[in-house]
Design a protein around this motif. Structure first.
Motif, PDB file in Angstrom:
ATOM      1  N   ARG A  18      -6.949  58.587  54.750  1.00 23.39           N
ATOM      2  CA  ARG A  18      -7.511  57.701  55.771  1.00 23.39           C
ATOM      3  C   ARG A  18      -9.035  57.754  55.737  1.00 23.39           C
ATOM      4  N   GLY A  19      -9.648  56.679  55.292  1.00 22.30           N
ATOM      5  CA  GLY A  19     -11.092  56.527  55.357  1.00 22.30           C
ATOM      6  C   GLY A  19     -11.883  57.608  54.653  1.00 22.30           C
ATOM      7  N   LEU A  20     -11.469  57.971  53.419  1.00 22.84           N
ATOM      8  CA  LEU A  20     -12.149  59.050  52.702  1.00 22.84           C
ATOM      9  C   LEU A  20     -13.477  58.565  52.116  1.00 22.84           C
ATOM     10  N   SER A  21     -14.504  59.374  52.296  1.00 20.71           N
ATOM     11  CA  SER A  21     -15.814  59.108  51.693  1.00 20.71           C
ATOM     12  C   SER A  21     -16.340  60.402  51.101  1.00 20.71           C
ATOM     13  N   LYS A  22     -17.117  60.266  50.000  1.00 16.75           N
ATOM     14  CA  LYS A  22     -17.706  61.432  49.369  1.00 16.75           C
ATOM     15  C   LYS A  22     -18.990  61.020  48.670  1.00 16.75           C
ATOM     16  N   GLN A  23     -20.047  61.808  48.892  1.00 17.21           N
ATOM     17  CA  GLN A  23     -21.339  61.516  48.283  1.00 17.21           C
ATOM     18  C   GLN A  23     -21.844  62.744  47.555  1.00 17.21           C
ATOM     19  N   MET A  59      -9.646  65.114  45.908  1.00 12.90           N
ATOM     20  CA  MET A  59      -9.425  65.331  47.341  1.00 12.90           C
ATOM     21  C   MET A  59      -7.940  65.432  47.664  1.00 12.90           C
ATOM     22  N   LEU A  60      -7.129  64.600  47.003  1.00 13.85           N
ATOM     23  CA  LEU A  60      -5.685  64.619  47.248  1.00 13.85           C
ATOM     24  C   LEU A  60      -5.041  65.906  46.756  1.00 13.85           C
ATOM     25  N   PRO A  66     -13.432  66.036  51.572  1.00 11.60           N
ATOM     26  CA  PRO A  66     -14.114  64.760  51.823  1.00 11.60           C
ATOM     27  C   PRO A  66     -15.219  64.924  52.857  1.00 11.60           C
ATOM     28  N   ASP A  67     -16.272  64.117  52.733  1.00 11.35           N
ATOM     29  CA  ASP A  67     -17.335  64.139  53.742  1.00 11.35           C
ATOM     30  C   ASP A  67     -16.830  63.569  55.056  1.00 11.35           C
ATOM     31  N   THR A  68     -16.043  62.501  54.965  1.00 12.31           N
ATOM     32  CA  THR A  68     -15.427  61.897  56.143  1.00 12.31           C
ATOM     33  C   THR A  68     -14.003  61.516  55.795  1.00 12.31           C
ATOM     34  N   GLY A  69     -13.168  61.344  56.812  1.00  9.31           N
ATOM     35  CA  GLY A  69     -11.795  60.922  56.607  1.00  9.31           C
ATOM     36  C   GLY A  69     -10.819  62.080  56.664  1.00  9.31           C
ATOM     37  N   ALA A  70      -9.533  61.760  56.502  1.00  2.00           N
ATOM     38  CA  ALA A  70      -8.480  62.765  56.632  1.00  2.00           C
ATOM     39  C   ALA A  70      -7.377  62.494  55.612  1.00  2.00           C
ATOM     40  N   GLY A  75       2.875  62.956  57.371  1.00  2.00           N
ATOM     41  CA  GLY A  75       2.406  62.758  58.732  1.00  2.00           C
ATOM     42  C   GLY A  75       1.665  63.932  59.331  1.00  2.00           C
ATOM     43  N   GLN A  76       1.571  65.049  58.611  1.00  2.00           N
ATOM     44  CA  GLN A  76       0.894  66.240  59.118  1.00  2.00           C
ATOM     45  C   GLN A  76      -0.423  66.441  58.369  1.00  2.00           C
ATOM     46  N   ALA A  77      -1.416  66.963  59.070  1.00  2.00           N
ATOM     47  CA  ALA A  77      -2.730  67.170  58.468  1.00  2.00           C
ATOM     48  C   ALA A  77      -2.632  68.097  57.269  1.00  2.00           C
ATOM     49  N   ALA A  78      -3.384  67.786  56.230  1.00  2.00           N
ATOM     50  CA  ALA A  78      -3.416  68.610  55.024  1.00  2.00           C
ATOM     51  C   ALA A  78      -3.983  69.986  55.349  1.00  2.00           C
ATOM     52  N   PRO A  79      -3.593  71.001  54.573  1.00  2.00           N
ATOM     53  CA  PRO A  79      -4.130  72.346  54.830  1.00  2.00           C
ATOM     54  C   PRO A  79      -5.614  72.415  54.504  1.00  2.00           C
ATOM     55  N   PRO A  80      -6.298  73.476  54.954  1.00  2.00           N
ATOM     56  CA  PRO A  80      -7.708  73.645  54.596  1.00  2.00           C
ATOM     57  C   PRO A  80      -7.870  73.742  53.080  1.00  2.00           C
ATOM     58  N   VAL A  81      -8.994  73.291  52.575  1.00  2.00           N
ATOM     59  CA  VAL A  81      -9.253  73.333  51.140  1.00  2.00           C
ATOM     60  C   VAL A  81      -9.190  74.770  50.616  1.00  2.00           C
ATOM     61  N   SER A  82      -9.513  75.725  51.442  1.00  2.00           N
ATOM     62  CA  SER A  82      -9.517  77.130  51.015  1.00  2.00           C
ATOM     63  C   SER A  82      -8.109  77.674  50.763  1.00  2.00           C
TER      64      SER A  82
END
Length: 509
Positions: A18-23, A59-60, A66-70, A75-82
């Motif tokens: 949802r609305g992923l952005s990366k710079q 990111m997937l 991601p800088d922004t987005g989820a 339907g459940q939030a992804a785990p932390p990148v760590s």
């Protein structure tokens, strides 16, 4: 009165962005991109090199935040990148360049870093038993004790998929999975994908081979210039519309087709291959005239690549001769080939064509140090001038000739390999799968270079199974089981050429 209609429950996406952005610095790699992949589907992700596909995949798979987005899984939030272990339970990526450890067995690869133990030691019997059970559960016909280096590319990919599934992941990203497979292997892989889909596995399929999207995928998403352009059922997206979405331009890939050219009759022969034999081919003879493009095609196992590598000096033949302008080349000697006017774009640009840590200028000019200075010293100014000229002629998009090639898109990396091949002004240009893994616009640019080289009077041997590559050829020779089995003049029909490649005779009674 009847009961009010019950609103059907909508399926929850297997994965949703949802609305992923990366710079990265001043470069916007992804801008407000959304994607939903439904359970059990094969969803294509396409776009030109640099469109943002790799950033989205990173990111997937939890490699980048991601800088922004989820990102959501079921339907459940992804785990932390760590938490890499949690990500492995959700998603895995099978890359074009295998992550299998070649010197380990299949069983060791399947359970690497998590082998069953007994009294502090690896329990080898349990390891093999669990590996066999895993392979059987997903109907993967590979022996658990085989060394990974001895597997086919197709089998290694299936082992990687099995390893991913063993962690619990049911969402698999396939990144250019057919790049090193031939026709029969691709068909078998696609059958396995369809079987796995029916078992509840979901795929995100990334490929520059657009026909494959229509063969295996149900939905397609297009990225362009770091943005989401369109998501559509594949059956509702004609190929011309798909290319337009990828490039932003109407039309289709239209390389310089050779069918309208006058055949060369009196032009002198530059490349003469006589009774050439090697590990996987025998008694191959062909000639290429000045200003002629000859295609050499066939399945991966046909021997076509080995013949091209022998001409370039990358691999020695066991019998026969290769002559350039009447001079016999030393077998397996790249230096001798270069000295006699033969240049090559090799099959694997990452391992054979480029030094990734070096700059564009260093890569593009590494075959011509004698033109850039005396006594082994390379003068910076001449190299910079030659590199800039080659970059301009080939349309390499980069910050400058000092940029490392590792930071370029696949299409621009391949243009640098082409620049290196052209730097010494060769008489014979050998191209082995020159457009593999590049987008439609880069493919068109590279094939235009081939046509330009032809017009300069050079001889071109183009080794490829890509039909679009072969359309620029004056003549196409088909190899089957190590021998030339058919020859087609420009203007051939797709069905006839494909049938020859696969060893099928059309119109049999």
């Amino acid at each position: 009165m009847g009961q009010p209609a019950v609103k059907p429950i909508e399926a929850v996406p297997m994965v949703e962005a949802r609305g992923l952005s990366k710079q990265f610095g001043s470069t916007l790699a992804l801008r407000d991109v959304s994607l939903a992949v439904m359970p059990g589907e094969s969803h294509a992700l396409v776009g030109r090199n640099g469109a943002g596909k790799s950033t989205l995949v990173s990111m997937l798979t939890g490699l980048r935040q991601p800088d922004t987005g989820a990102i959501l899984f079921n339907g459940q939030a992804a785990p932390p990148v760590s938490d890499s272990a949690a990500w492995r339970r959700h998603v895995a990526c099978v890359y074009q360049h295998s992550t299998i450890v070649r010197e380990l067995t299949v069983a060791e690869n399947l359970f690497i870093n998590r082998q069953p133990t007994k009294r502090g030691w690896i329990d080898w019997r349990a390891l093999r038993r669990e590996a066999r059970a895993l392979l059987d559960s997903w109907q993967i016909d590979v022996h658990e004790d085989m060394r990974a280096a001895d597997l086919t590319v197709e089998a290694r990919q299936l082992v990687e998929i099995a390893r991913s599934l063993s962690y619990g992941a049911r969402f698999i990203i396939l990144d250019e999975p057919t790049a090193q497979l031939d026709g029969d292997e691709i068909k078998r892989l696609f059958r396995r994908i369809e079987e796995l889909q029916r078992s509840g596995v979901t795929f995100l399929f990334i490929s520059h081979h657009l026909q494959e999207i229509y063969d295996i995928c149900q939905t397609v998403t297009v990225l362009r210039d770091a943005r989401h352009i369109v998501t559509s059922p594949v059956e509702s997206m004609p190929k011309t519309a798909l290319i337009e979405a990828m490039t932003g331009e109407a039309g289709k890939l239209a390389p310089n087709d050779a069918r309208d050219r006058e055949p060369l009759v009196d032009a002198p022969v530059v490349l003469d291959i006589a009774e050439l034999s090697g590990e996987d081919y025998a008694n191959v003879s062909l000639q290429v005239r000045r200003g002629e493009v000859i295609g050499l095609t066939g399945a991966t196992s046909s021997g076509r690549t080995s013949v091209g590598e022998a001409v370039a000096g990358l691999k020695a033949q066991t019998a026969g001769e290769i002559r350039v302008d009447g001079r016999v080349l030393k077998p397996g000697d790249v230096t001798d080939a270069l000295a006699n006017g033969v240049s090559c774009v090799p099959k694997d640009r990452h391992h054979e064509g480029l030094v990734l840590g070096q700059s564009i200028g260093e890569n593009a000019t590494m075959t011509v140090p004698h033109l850039l200075g005396k006594f082994g010293f390379i003068a910076p100014a001449p190299r910079r001038h030659m590199a800039q000229t080659l970059m301009h002629e080939l349309g390499v998009v980069a910050q400058g000739e000092e940029q490392a090639v590792s930071g370029l898109s696949g299409g621009n990396q391949q243009k640098v390999v082409m620049a290196r091949a052209l730097a010494n002004d060769p008489d014979v240009l050998v191209l082995i799968d020159p457009t593999a893994g590049v987008d439609v616009k880069s493919k068109q640019a590279l094939l235009s270079v081939v046509d330009g080289v032809r017009q300069e009077g050079k001889a071109v041997l183009l080794v490829s199974s890509e039909l679009d590559d072969l359309r620029v050829c004056d003549r196409v020779l088909v190899m089957l089981r190590g021998a030339v089995c058919a020859s087609y003049a420009a203007g051939w029909e797709d069905n006839a050429l494909i049938a020859s490649i696969e060893g099928v005779t059309l119109n049999e009674r």
